[in-house]
Scaffold this motif. Structure first.
Motif: not given
Length: 779
Positions: A323, A326-327, A339-342
């Protein structure tokens, strides 16, 4: 295949050989030949003159080790044996990651092991991972050390780069009482006691024990160990038998690597803790020799060995690390991710509050129980032109392993502390059985008075059976069987001036370990090095060694130079599983180790000098993608393997100003190392819309000086002192690119872009200056 040459080193080696050989040859006394008989198999036998073997064997007795003043066996081998290096990855003097010609004998689970280690004929590489626990060796009872290079098939599975054989003492060979006491820097204390006795009727007994404790030179790195070794035996005529018992235990701390920012600020600090390992071992062995006639002896071995290992490691929680990455763009004022990946595990957007509430730490705990039972039989015969050994060996192992995880937080010293009410949860477990058997033969044949041919072969059969348990329950039992016939052929030729030329070609194999088979499915990857998910088939590793060289020796000096190439096929490496933080073990087509070893010793009146030089080119020899730290590294033919220096120089000088005093100095210098994750010269994985992040994150070379002195007022008493790293050099022995979740020593918050995780180089810090003083007493 012709042996590769290294043009840029030919002139250097020629000059070195000439400089050393000239004074040695000037002192040659052909009437006083030097004969040293060494074993050619793990079990004892008649042995062969070392000068007749087609490869350079290195040996060291108890007296040589004591003169060095080394704190333990690992330190002695690293400072005195050519081709041996140590990576201080764990930071504990009894948990060193030892390499020989680039092959490893290491306590690190998941490391590719390539050296077989024997204690009185018993292979002590543990079944789960082939690891070597140096802390479980009874050092006070060790009589001799022998290092055999190359893929020697008579030493059985896993002897890809070489075999290391330890022999223990007995009351017949070492009668009397001995006591050793030493004190050193960082609260180190050690005591060794030994007693050997001979009695009527051919009976003899020996007992030795060691106790060691230290505070450690790094934070939170105190450790201790103790062991007892006892041997009872009887010798009548040429026949003998002995029963030996080993009991050992240790609690040691290996604090691992440090990111550059913490290391530069204070090299004694640790990244996270605890990192504690607790080992226990019990071993019972029966050895016997019976002479059928004056030229033929039968040796047998029966043994049982049990070991237990428990570890606890405080680490970053894998979810928190993912995380945090990703964040990296943080959250807006409303707490929504930028972020869309978070996202969380279910794929839903991860809010700021949820991100801050993630468990940042985890306590990983493992428990393993292993048992091994084995039998060996060896017949040796010296018929004049033939020196023949034939034998059989079999071993059965049982493994029980479990790993649990427990959510934790971090205190101010980055120590993982369990959450209140948290309970360990089973992450993975395995129950496994493995057995292997081999039949071998070796013969040294005298073709003439000056030429000898040595041929050997071993046929191995091995089977590994595993039953894994994970979060989905008990998985189907998997079983794998491996067979291989491994040969070797070599020749020696003695020249008129006392020189001997030799050449050897050999092949050997190792089978996949439980940890490798338990994480071999790219569809079910795991976390290195202890995760277990599935066990698809892996090919056994096959290594071929070709070696040639020359040596000379008399009572005043010795010289040996050899060039070698070892090629591994189907090597087992850890690869990344897609765009994840997990990976899996798989066969890699080819790796290659080639180099030159040069060693020399010479006496000059009251002085004695030694030189060891090693050149090593360890590379990948095929294209592939490695999981290295936080990176996916693309390698190809010629890409260097991380953590192995090209050049190593070892110098030693002893001066005896009087019969009582000995003063000496040792220098070990190594060239730079490639950092794991930087093998391809990149600092980050390439992105489609960004330029390549080129850079050299290698570990700089270093040179370490040690001084030592001993004073012997009588034959019974000796005082000694040793200072390691005299100049207090700051140096590193290993490096890896990874993500630093504690930039500046403060935990990165996945919800805040300004405090996100940072890519960094992690290093294994070398020990600072240390002083060790002690005394030995004998009667």
């Amino acid at each position: 295949m012709p042996l590769p040459l290294y043009p840029r080193f030919v002139s250097l080696l020629g000059a070195a050989c000439g400089a050393i050989a000239a004074p040695v040859l000037a002192q040659t006394d052909p009437a006083m030949p030097v004969v040293e008989v060494v074993g050619t198999t793990p079990l004892p036998g008649i042995g062969v003159d070392r000068a007749l073997l087609p490869y350079p064997v290195q040996t060291a007795g108890k007296a040589e080790r004591e003169r060095s003043g080394a704190a333990n066996l690992s330190e002695y081998m690293a400072q005195n044996l050519t081709g041996v290096n140590v990576n201080e990855v764990q930071g504990s003097p009894f948990q060193n990651d030892l390499t020989f010609r680039g092959y490893r004998a290491s306590p690190l689970l998941g490391a590719p092991q390539g050296i077989s280690v024997f204690l009185d004929g018993i292979r002590i590489n543990e079944a789960f991972g082939d690891v070597v626990n140096w802390d479980m060796l009874p050092e006070a009872a060790i009589s001799s050390v022998m290092l055999v290079p190359g893929a020697n098939p008579t030493y059985g599975l896993n002897a890809l780069g070489g075999a290391l054989a330890f022999r223990t003492r007995s009351g017949r060979t070492d009668p009397g009482f001995e006591a050793g006491l030493s004190l050193g820097s960082f609260g180190r204390k050690r005591i060794d006691l030994a007693y050997g006795g001979q009695f009527d009727g051919g009976w003899h007994a020996f007992v030795a024990g060691t106790r060691f404790a230290e505070n450690g030179w790094r934070d939170h790195s105190d450790g201790r160990l103790g062991n007892v070794f006892a041997k009872l035996g009887r010798s009548i005529g040429g026949d003998s038998w002995s029963l030996a018992l080993l009991q050992g235990s240790s609690t040691l701390v290996g604090n691992g690597l440090l990111p550059d920012d913490l290391y530069e600020n204070r090299r004694r600090t640790v990244y996270t803790h605890p990192d504690r390992s607790r080992n226990r071992v019990q071993q019972l062995a029966f050895n016997a020799e019976h002479w059928l006639d004056k030229d033929t002896v039968v040796s047998t071995l029966v043994f049982g060995r049990k070991s237990r290992r428990a570890t606890v490691n405080g680490d970053i929680h894998p979810a928190y690390e993912a995380y945090a990455d990703a964040c990296a763009d943080g959250f807006d004022a409303a707490g929504a991710p930028r972020d869309d990946d978070c996202v969380d595990n279910a794929g839903n957007p991860l809010t700021r509050d949820a991100a801050l509430g993630l468990a940042p730490g985890v306590l990983n705990q493992t428990r393993s129980r292993q048992s091994a039972y084995g039998f060996g039989l060896n017949l040796s015969r010296d018929s004049g032109i033939h020196k023949l050994s034939v034998g059989f060996a079999a071993e059965r192992n049982r493994v029980r392993y479990a790993q649990t995880t427990e959510d934790a937080g971090f205190d101010a010293s980055r120590g993982a502390v369990p959450f209140p009410g948290a309970a360990p949860a089973l992450d993975a477990a395995v129950r496994g059985h493995a057995w292997n058997a081999g039949v071998y033969a070796a013969d040294t044949l005298a073709l003439s008075g000056s030429t000898h041919l040595t041929a050997s072969a071993r046929y191995n059969v091995a089977k590994v059976t595993n039953t894994l348990t994970d979060e989905d329950g008990v998985q189907p039992t998997e079983s794998f069987r491996y067979t291989k016939l491994n040969p070797a052929l070599g020749i020696t030729h003695r020249l008129a001036g006392g020189w001997t030329l030799f050449a050897n070609l050999a092949r050997n194999t190792r089978v996949p370990t439980v940890i490798e088979l338990g994480c071999a499915d790219p569809e079910q990857p795991c976390a290195l090095p202890t995760g277990l998910q599935a066990d698809p088939f892996l090919e056994q590793v096959s290594s071929r060694t070709i070696e040639a060289g020359a040596r000379f020796g008399d009572r005043k000096g010795a010289l040996s130079v050899s060039a070698y190439q070892s090629s591994n096929r189907d090597d087992i490496l850890f690869l990344r599983a897609g765009a994840t933080q997990l990976g899996y073990f798989d066969n890699f087509e080819r790796t290659r180790h080639r180099g030159i070893d040069l060693s020399a010793q010479r006496g000059f009146g009251r002085f004695a000098a030694r030189l060891g030089y090693s050149y090593l080119e360890a590379t990948y020899d095929a294209h592939g993608s490695l999981f290295a730290g936080e990176r996916t590294v693309q390698v190809g033919p010629g890409t260097r393997i991380a953590g192995l220096p090209r050049h190593t120089v070892k110098l030693g000088l002893d001066w005896r100003p009087s019969a009582q005093w000995t003063i000496g100095a040792d220098l070990v210098a190594v060239s730079s190392l490639v950092t794991q994750g930087n093998e391809d010269g990149l600092l980050e994985d390439p992105e489609d819309d960004e330029p390549l992040a080129l850079g050299d994150a290698g570990i700089a070379g270093h040179a370490l000086l040690a001084l030592r002195a001993s004073y012997k007022p009588s034959r019974q008493l000796e005082f000694y002192a040793r200072v390691n790293n005299v100049l207090d050099r700051r140096y590193e022995t290993y490096g890896v690119l990874a993500e630093n979740l504690f930039p500046g020593g403060v935990l990165a918050q996945p919800a805040l872009a300004t405090e996100g995780a940072q890519d960094a180089r992690f290093v294994a810090p070398g020990a600072p200056r240390s002083i060790n003083v002690g005394m030995n007493f004998r009667f």
